[in-house]
Design a protein around this motif. Structure first.
Motif, PDB file in Angstrom:
ATOM      1  N   UNK A  37       0.834  -1.206   0.000  1.00 28.28           N
ATOM      2  CA  UNK A  37       0.000   0.000   0.000  1.00 28.28           C
ATOM      3  C   UNK A  37       0.870   1.256   0.000  1.00 28.28           C
ATOM      4  N   UNK A  38       2.044   1.182   0.646  1.00 28.67           N
ATOM      5  CA  UNK A  38       2.987   2.308   0.610  1.00 28.67           C
ATOM      6  C   UNK A  38       3.444   2.537  -0.841  1.00 28.67           C
ATOM      7  N   UNK A  39       3.779   1.456  -1.538  1.00 26.85           N
ATOM      8  CA  UNK A  39       4.198   1.578  -2.941  1.00 26.85           C
ATOM      9  C   UNK A  39       3.067   2.144  -3.796  1.00 26.85           C
ATOM     10  N   UNK A  40       1.844   1.675  -3.548  1.00 26.68           N
ATOM     11  CA  UNK A  40       0.708   2.192  -4.311  1.00 26.68           C
ATOM     12  C   UNK A  40       0.519   3.684  -4.064  1.00 26.68           C
ATOM     13  N   UNK A  41       0.762   4.120  -2.825  1.00 30.94           N
ATOM     14  CA  UNK A  41       0.665   5.554  -2.521  1.00 30.94           C
ATOM     15  C   UNK A  41       1.691   6.354  -3.316  1.00 30.94           C
TER      16      UNK A  41
END
Length: 141
Positions: free
Chosen positions: A6-10
Motif C-alpha cells: 500500500x505504501x508503494x501504491x501511494x
C-alpha cells in the motif's frame, strides 16, 4: 508485505496525480517521443544536458498511471546526475523489472523501487519502462 504494497501504491498514485515533472521544458537540449502502442502511452521526454550532467528534465503526453508515475519518478532520480550515473540507474531499473536486481540495487532507485512488483505483471512492463527506454534512446542519439 501488505503494508509495503500500500505504501508503494501511494507513491505511484502520488506521482500520477501530482507529477512534479510533467510540463513543457523550453530549455531542453534533447527531446524524444516514446510510444507504447500496446496501451496507448505516448510521452515526450525533454532533457537539458549540459557538460554531461542532466540539469533539468520533464515529460509531456498521456498514458496510464504506471507510465506517468514511472516517468516522473525517473526524472526525480536522474535530474542532477551525470548521464553515466543516470544510465547506471536505468540499467538497475530494467534489471529490477526483469526480477533480477538485488535489494541493494533496488535501494539505489529510491522511489523507483515502488515499481518492483511490475516484474510480476508482464502486461504492465512496457508501461513502466517507457520513460526509461525513451531516456536510453535520447542518450544514444
Amino acid at each position: 508485505m501488505e503494508n509495503n504494497r500500500s505504501f508503494y501504491n501511494e507513491i505511484l498514485t502520488d506521482h500520477n496525480l501530482h507529477p512534479m515533472h510533467k510540463h513543457p521544458l523550453d530549455t531542453a537540449t534533447a527531446s524524444l517521443e516514446g510510444v507504447n502502442p500496446s496501451c496507448g502511452d505516448d510521452i515526450v521526454l525533454n532533457l537539458n544536458i549540459k557538460d554531461g550532467v542532466i540539469t533539468d528534465g520533464s515529460f509531456t503526453g498521456d498514458g496510464c498511471a504506471i507510465s506517468q508515475a514511472s516517468a516522473d519518478i525517473m526524472l526525480d532520480l536522474i535530474i542532477g546526475k551525470t548521464v553515466d550515473e543516470a544510465e547506471h540507474l536505468k540499467d538497475i531499473f530494467l534489471k529490477m523489472i526483469q526480477g533480477k536486481a538485488t535489494d541493494e540495487e533496488i535501494e539505489e532507485l529510491e522511489e523507483g523501487g515502488a515499481l518492483s512488483d511490475i516484474s510480476h505483471m508482464p502486461a504492465r512492463v512496457k508501461c513502466a519502462v517507457l520513460g526509461w527506454h525513451t531516456f536510453e534512446n535520447i542518450v544514444k542519439e
